[in-house]
Design an enzyme around this catalytic site. Sequence first.
Site, mmCIF file in Angstrom:
data_model
loop_
_atom_site.group_PDB
_atom_site.id
_atom_site.type_symbol
_atom_site.label_atom_id
_atom_site.label_comp_id
_atom_site.label_asym_id
_atom_site.label_seq_id
_atom_site.Cartn_x
_atom_site.Cartn_y
_atom_site.Cartn_z
ATOM 1 N N HIS A 1 2.382 3.419 -9.240
ATOM 2 C CA HIS A 1 2.210 1.963 -9.375
ATOM 3 C C HIS A 1 3.409 1.345 -10.099
ATOM 4 C CE1 HIS A 1 -1.659 2.245 -7.610
ATOM 5 N NE2 HIS A 1 -2.258 2.832 -8.623
ATOM 6 N N LEU B 1 10.572 -20.550 -4.368
ATOM 7 C CA LEU B 1 9.536 -19.699 -3.756
ATOM 8 C C LEU B 1 8.218 -19.903 -4.496
ATOM 9 C CD1 LEU B 1 8.997 -17.104 -1.880
ATOM 10 C CD2 LEU B 1 9.353 -15.800 -3.980
ATOM 11 N N ASP C 1 0.826 -1.219 0.000
ATOM 12 C CA ASP C 1 0.000 0.000 0.000
ATOM 13 C C ASP C 1 0.857 1.264 0.000
ATOM 14 O OD1 ASP C 1 -2.390 1.374 -0.018
ATOM 15 O OD2 ASP C 1 -2.623 1.346 2.172
#
Length: 247
Positions: free
Chosen positions: A42, A136, A25
């Site tokens: 962004h 991962l 955020d």
Amino acid sequence: MDLDEEIQQRLEGLKIPSHIAVIMDGNGRWAEEHGLTRLQGHAAGRRAAKRLVDAAIEVGVQVVSVYAFSTENWSRSENEIEGLMALIEEALRQELKELQEQQVRVVASGRLSQLPSSLQELLAKSERDTADNRDLTLNLCINYGGRAEIADAAAAIATDAVAGKIAPSEIDTELVATYLYHPELPDPDLLIRTSGELRISNFLLYQLAYSEMVVLPVYWPDFDASSLLEAIEEFNERKRRFGARPS
Ligand code: IPE
Ligand code: IPE
Ligand code: MG
């Protein structure tokens, strides 16, 4: 990428959470502070997401779930939504080869059928192509909502009950968990939220029941390996009880 020496030292003796969920955020506020557009914020957030993946691999985390677009984010401007969808698609298209080399398994969570079809296809291809990778697991949460996930699970359970595959008496918390988008993933040990907001914003409602939460003040585009370490260090200070008597 090798983590720098300072970070290697800080890592020594630390317990590493298996699954870290991240609410990325603060892109908009970061952009405003830098006199940039929200979409430029962004784009900077995308670079931070890459730093997170690289650092998570180095540190030895097994699963990272990133909140890229919520079911509520459709209420933003058309321009921002289109820009975000294009950015997510471009990022995944450009990074897929490196993710493959890094042995990252990509999975997606959310109501994917409502996403642009080119993104749906890319997500399906990414999941397919990386399915055997064992380093991962990167869980991309896109058009994701915790309530939607639970509602979707309830609908699938009802369908199976009507078809006679399960009896209502068999429905317990473990069975419900098997109907979530990715039941094979362990619950997050640690939830990180950046930019200081103290809320969950509809992320992983079922899975976060006993996760430790660390809120960092940095805006997401400023997140780096040191921020990840800071969160893991704080996680190590916590005493998890899971409802049991304090020892
Ligand atoms: C997070 O940054 C990214 C998404 C929600 C897609 P924001 O866009 O929410 O940034 P702020 O909260 O307005 O600063
Ligand atoms: C949560 O951030 C969603 C994502 C990071 C994708 P928001 O910025 O949408 O959440 P609120 O509106 O501050 O609760
Ligand atoms: Mg926000």
